[in-house]
Design an enzyme around this catalytic site. Sequence first.
Site, short mmCIF file in Angstrom:
data_model
loop_
_atom_site.label_atom_id
_atom_site.label_comp_id
_atom_site.label_asym_id
_atom_site.label_seq_id
_atom_site.Cartn_x
_atom_site.Cartn_y
_atom_site.Cartn_z
N SER A 152 -1.08 83.50 -6.52
CA SER A 152 -1.82 82.48 -6.62
C SER A 152 -1.02 81.25 -6.07
CB SER A 152 -2.06 82.03 -8.15
OG SER A 152 -3.11 81.11 -8.28
N TYR A 202 -10.32 76.09 -1.49
CA TYR A 202 -9.00 76.80 -1.70
C TYR A 202 -8.74 77.13 -3.25
CZ TYR A 202 -4.12 77.76 -1.82
OH TYR A 202 -2.70 78.24 -2.08
N LYS A 238 -8.52 80.14 -5.81
CA LYS A 238 -7.27 80.31 -6.63
C LYS A 238 -7.71 80.18 -8.16
CE LYS A 238 -4.32 81.05 -3.36
NZ LYS A 238 -3.86 82.55 -3.28
#
Length: 283
Positions: free
Chosen positions: A140, A154, A158
């Site tokens: 992660s 993004y 994550k």
Amino acid sequence: MPTPSDKAVRQWFITGASGGLGRHLTGHALQRGDRVTATVRHPAALEDLHKTYGDRLTVEILDLTRPADVDQVVGRTLRSGPVDIVVNNAGYAVVGAAEEMTTEQIRDQIEVLLLAPMLITRAFLKPMREQGGGRIIQISSMGGQIATPTHSSYHAGKWGLEGFTESVSREVADFNIHLTLVEPGATRTGFASALRYTTETAAYRDNAVGRTRRYLEAADDSVFTGDPAKLAAAIYDTTSHPNPPLRLPLGSDTYDAIHTALTRRLTALETQKDLAASVAFTH
């Protein structure tokens, strides 16, 4: 060629191994005597490691945006024997305002950062359960716990990976399958030079988006403090722990940023306690 030690040789499956943390982790596992199936986008990326470690390294070409290819590579890997440790490492980031991002950019981010790790994790759960256990490492980021402007897609990937992993970790705990979320900070892996950018619009040029964009455009790895070799060693060590952590923050910047973010969220939550309780039925 280095030979394995007397300990049991374990089989790894690592995505995104052509460079950065994935390559360091591949090299570290091989150096410690294990076997690795490493996925890359370009066939020549690991030639040097293959020359050194021979058939203990298997290289697979894989585009994570193509689910059918993921199924084929995972299938071939499992047919060759049990896999003890899976590392979902591949990733990249698109930088820019959410408004500027194209549908294709958003889709690719989610496919690489979230969908592919979900599919790969699911594919290995049954064989790990049947063999009595295994480890799944999800790479992660501190960006899985905090959020900054320019990284909305993004962060979506994550944060989604973190929720998926925490849920699955509880589903398979009885089967001796352990999942760990690794949350690196700024690490010298060439990540900054691999950033992809949206087409900038005037409206965002002078606000937080523009300022963050300028900083990233000018940044190079020399300002990042994380040593990928040390990260790889720390990750490797957790795979031998009988009860590894669900989350592994690596980097003082990660610790500080997540600590600040969680403290702020908890403080904000406390101010909403009475309001939260007020919506219940009164009878």
